[in-house]
Scaffold this motif. Structure first.
Motif, PDB file in Angstrom:
ATOM      1  N   ALA A  71       0.488  -1.709   0.041  1.00  0.00           N
ATOM      2  CA  ALA A  71       0.409  -0.338  -0.302  1.00  0.00           C
ATOM      3  C   ALA A  71       0.696   1.277  -0.048  1.00  0.00           C
ATOM      4  O   ALA A  71       0.347   2.267  -0.956  1.00  0.00           O
ATOM      5  CB  ALA A  71      -0.926  -0.057   1.293  1.00  0.00           C
ATOM      6  N   ARG A  72       2.215   1.207   0.605  1.00  0.00           N
ATOM      7  CA  ARG A  72       2.611   2.742   0.827  1.00  0.00           C
ATOM      8  C   ARG A  72       3.419   2.880  -0.600  1.00  0.00           C
ATOM      9  O   ARG A  72       2.843   3.879  -0.405  1.00  0.00           O
ATOM     10  CB  ARG A  72       4.005   2.167   2.013  1.00  0.00           C
ATOM     11  N   ARG A  73       3.772   1.629  -0.693  1.00  0.00           N
ATOM     12  CA  ARG A  73       5.084   1.439  -2.577  1.00  0.00           C
ATOM     13  C   ARG A  73       3.306   2.546  -3.275  1.00  0.00           C
ATOM     14  O   ARG A  73       3.520   3.211  -4.804  1.00  0.00           O
ATOM     15  CB  ARG A  73       4.367   0.676  -2.368  1.00  0.00           C
ATOM     16  N   LEU A  74       2.594   1.991  -3.500  1.00  0.00           N
ATOM     17  CA  LEU A  74       1.355   1.900  -4.534  1.00  0.00           C
ATOM     18  C   LEU A  74       0.826   3.891  -4.557  1.00  0.00           C
ATOM     19  O   LEU A  74       0.751   4.428  -5.491  1.00  0.00           O
ATOM     20  CB  LEU A  74      -0.423   1.330  -4.567  1.00  0.00           C
ATOM     21  N   ALA A  75       0.746   3.960  -3.498  1.00  0.00           N
ATOM     22  CA  ALA A  75       0.821   5.131  -2.268  1.00  0.00           C
ATOM     23  C   ALA A  75       1.573   6.599  -3.228  1.00  0.00           C
ATOM     24  O   ALA A  75       1.180   7.691  -3.599  1.00  0.00           O
ATOM     25  CB  ALA A  75       0.550   6.157  -1.413  1.00  0.00           C
ATOM     26  N   GLN A  76       2.960   6.119  -2.567  1.00  0.00           N
ATOM     27  CA  GLN A  76       4.170   6.703  -3.233  1.00  0.00           C
ATOM     28  C   GLN A  76       3.954   7.387  -4.464  1.00  0.00           C
ATOM     29  O   GLN A  76       4.085   7.869  -4.917  1.00  0.00           O
ATOM     30  CB  GLN A  76       5.247   6.329  -3.405  1.00  0.00           C
ATOM     31  N   ARG A  95      -2.650   2.323   9.012  1.00  0.00           N
ATOM     32  CA  ARG A  95      -3.098   3.321   8.716  1.00  0.00           C
ATOM     33  C   ARG A  95      -2.083   4.944   9.515  1.00  0.00           C
ATOM     34  O   ARG A  95      -2.210   5.629   8.804  1.00  0.00           O
ATOM     35  CB  ARG A  95      -4.471   3.996   9.764  1.00  0.00           C
ATOM     36  N   ALA A  96      -1.351   3.750  10.114  1.00  0.00           N
ATOM     37  CA  ALA A  96      -0.435   4.653  11.036  1.00  0.00           C
ATOM     38  C   ALA A  96       0.671   5.016   9.920  1.00  0.00           C
ATOM     39  O   ALA A  96       1.428   5.712   9.457  1.00  0.00           O
ATOM     40  CB  ALA A  96       0.051   4.013  12.292  1.00  0.00           C
ATOM     41  N   GLN A  97       0.838   3.989   9.223  1.00  0.00           N
ATOM     42  CA  GLN A  97       2.235   3.416   7.997  1.00  0.00           C
ATOM     43  C   GLN A  97       2.181   4.548   6.390  1.00  0.00           C
ATOM     44  O   GLN A  97       2.635   4.765   6.083  1.00  0.00           O
ATOM     45  CB  GLN A  97       2.784   2.222   8.258  1.00  0.00           C
ATOM     46  N   VAL A  98       0.684   4.058   6.246  1.00  0.00           N
ATOM     47  CA  VAL A  98      -0.072   4.926   5.185  1.00  0.00           C
ATOM     48  C   VAL A  98      -1.156   5.902   5.076  1.00  0.00           C
ATOM     49  O   VAL A  98      -1.625   5.197   4.517  1.00  0.00           O
ATOM     50  CB  VAL A  98      -0.185   3.787   3.844  1.00  0.00           C
ATOM     51  N   PRO A  99      -0.637   7.270   5.273  1.00  0.00           N
ATOM     52  CA  PRO A  99      -1.652   7.897   5.967  1.00  0.00           C
ATOM     53  C   PRO A  99      -2.543   8.423   4.809  1.00  0.00           C
ATOM     54  O   PRO A  99      -3.402   8.658   5.134  1.00  0.00           O
ATOM     55  CB  PRO A  99      -1.394   8.728   6.697  1.00  0.00           C
ATOM     56  N   GLY A 100      -2.027   8.177   3.195  1.00  0.00           N
ATOM     57  CA  GLY A 100      -2.777   9.538   2.333  1.00  0.00           C
ATOM     58  C   GLY A 100      -2.917   8.154   1.497  1.00  0.00           C
ATOM     59  O   GLY A 100      -3.915   7.641   0.507  1.00  0.00           O
ATOM     60  N   ALA A 101      -3.430   6.157   2.227  1.00  0.00           N
ATOM     61  CA  ALA A 101      -4.462   5.244   1.785  1.00  0.00           C
ATOM     62  C   ALA A 101      -5.714   5.570   2.719  1.00  0.00           C
ATOM     63  O   ALA A 101      -4.967   5.564   3.665  1.00  0.00           O
ATOM     64  CB  ALA A 101      -3.862   4.104   1.405  1.00  0.00           C
ATOM     65  N   ARG A 102      -6.586   4.627   2.348  1.00  0.00           N
ATOM     66  CA  ARG A 102      -7.969   4.425   3.206  1.00  0.00           C
ATOM     67  C   ARG A 102      -7.595   3.090   3.625  1.00  0.00           C
ATOM     68  O   ARG A 102      -7.225   2.485   2.729  1.00  0.00           O
ATOM     69  CB  ARG A 102      -9.435   4.972   2.342  1.00  0.00           C
ATOM     70  N   PHE A 103      -8.226   2.600   4.598  1.00  0.00           N
ATOM     71  CA  PHE A 103      -8.015   0.818   5.128  1.00  0.00           C
ATOM     72  C   PHE A 103      -9.246   1.092   5.916  1.00  0.00           C
ATOM     73  O   PHE A 103      -9.878   1.955   6.587  1.00  0.00           O
ATOM     74  CB  PHE A 103      -7.278   1.092   6.253  1.00  0.00           C
ATOM     75  N   HIS A 104      -9.924  -0.462   5.480  1.00  0.00           N
ATOM     76  CA  HIS A 104     -11.472  -0.792   6.400  1.00  0.00           C
ATOM     77  C   HIS A 104     -10.739  -2.346   6.427  1.00  0.00           C
ATOM     78  O   HIS A 104     -10.238  -3.240   6.251  1.00  0.00           O
ATOM     79  CB  HIS A 104     -12.324  -1.192   4.666  1.00  0.00           C
ATOM     80  N   GLN A 105     -11.589  -2.159   7.957  1.00  0.00           N
ATOM     81  CA  GLN A 105     -11.386  -3.531   8.122  1.00  0.00           C
ATOM     82  C   GLN A 105     -12.846  -4.156   7.311  1.00  0.00           C
ATOM     83  O   GLN A 105     -13.941  -3.763   7.960  1.00  0.00           O
ATOM     84  CB  GLN A 105     -11.551  -4.009   9.917  1.00  0.00           C
ATOM     85  N   ALA A 106     -13.137  -5.336   6.699  1.00  0.00           N
ATOM     86  CA  ALA A 106     -13.877  -6.341   6.318  1.00  0.00           C
ATOM     87  C   ALA A 106     -13.351  -8.333   5.707  1.00  0.00           C
ATOM     88  O   ALA A 106     -12.165  -8.023   5.308  1.00  0.00           O
ATOM     89  CB  ALA A 106     -14.564  -5.352   4.701  1.00  0.00           C
ATOM     90  N   ASP A 107     -13.741  -8.465   5.349  1.00  0.00           N
ATOM     91  CA  ASP A 107     -14.190  -9.275   5.034  1.00  0.00           C
ATOM     92  C   ASP A 107     -14.741  -9.732   3.258  1.00  0.00           C
ATOM     93  O   ASP A 107     -15.001  -8.862   3.132  1.00  0.00           O
ATOM     94  CB  ASP A 107     -15.111 -11.149   5.079  1.00  0.00           C
ATOM     95  N   ILE A 108     -13.409 -10.514   2.756  1.00  0.00           N
ATOM     96  CA  ILE A 108     -13.560 -10.427   1.392  1.00  0.00           C
ATOM     97  C   ILE A 108     -15.399 -10.221   0.829  1.00  0.00           C
ATOM     98  O   ILE A 108     -15.650 -10.230  -0.080  1.00  0.00           O
ATOM     99  CB  ILE A 108     -12.862 -10.992   0.810  1.00  0.00           C
TER     100      ILE A 108
END
Length: 227
Positions: A71-76, A95-108
């Motif tokens: 996620a970090r590389r994709l956001a960069q 969320r703490a490490q990649v603040p430029g992305a959005r994260f959700h707790q969910a099941d596929i």
């Protein structure tokens, strides 16, 4: 959005309780990245997405873990990045490490268009070592869900551990998790049958740092959504 971590069943039976899987990764926390410090195959597959997609593309990191490195590389790279994980602890770290992305707790199982956690459509999906957390009976449905999440011609890259196992409990970094795997020809077949064209297949031997995690063969498929 969040999920109650109860996945739908293909056979019409009661929902499958994935609470134990989520709790295991909540407890593992940062030790996951410590046990798997070298992720060359995952990094290479992520770079394929970066090189193949225009800036501003919308990308889903399915089973995002701590958000590093994918996620970090994709956001960069300038993408709109959405990450999903079953573990609340992993989502908090991401969320703490990649603040430029959005994260959700969910099941596929909740992610399909019109489902309880409808996140929209994507230009690409990455699923690194997340589908192996499902029983084999649920993997084809998960792959079809990924296909529905992708726009026409969208890209999909995934990785699995090469192993002929189905929903087997194993020790993992001091916890127990349930995993599935395929021999490489069988993995390619199930992916193609779900509606993907395999562009490239690679494999990497890997010796994790955790004492209770044996050496593994990691399979990576780079795919395009079929017509």
């Amino acid at each position: 959005m969040s999920s109650n971590v109860f996945g739908k069943r293909d056979d019409g039976g009661p929902p499958r309780d994935r609470t134990g899987q989520a709790e295991a990764f909540d407890a593992i926390g940062d030790r996951y990245d410590e046990a798997f410090p070298h992720k060359e195959g995952q990094i290479s597959a992520t770079e394929w997405l970066v090189a193949s997609l225009p800036a501003g593309s919308r990308v889903l990191d399915l089973g995002c873990g701590t958000g590093v490195p994918t996620a970090r590389r994709l956001a960069q790279a300038g993408f709109e990045v959405v990450g999903v994980d079953l573990s609340a602890g992993m989502v908090a770290r991401a969320r703490a490490q990649v603040p430029g992305a959005r994260f959700h707790q969910a099941d596929i199982a909740d992610l399909g268009p019109g489902g309880p956690c409808d996140l929209g459509r994507f230009d690409a999906v990455a699923a690194f070592f997340s589908l192996l957390m499902l029983p084999r009976a649920e993997i084809p449905t998960a792959l079809r869900t990924v296909r529905r999440l992708l726009r026409a011609g969208g890209l999909f890259t995934l990785s699995m551990v090469e192993a002929d196992v189905d929903d087997v409990a194993i020790p993992f970094l001091g916890r127990r998790i349930r995993v599935s795997g395929y021999p490489r020809a069988a993995l390619r077949q199930v992916v193609e049958e779900a509606g993907f064209d395999v562009v490239e297949e690679t494999s990497h031997g890997y010796a994790p740092g955790g004492a209770d995690v044996p050496p593994e063969e990691h399979l990576f498929l780079r795919c395009r959504r079929g017509n």
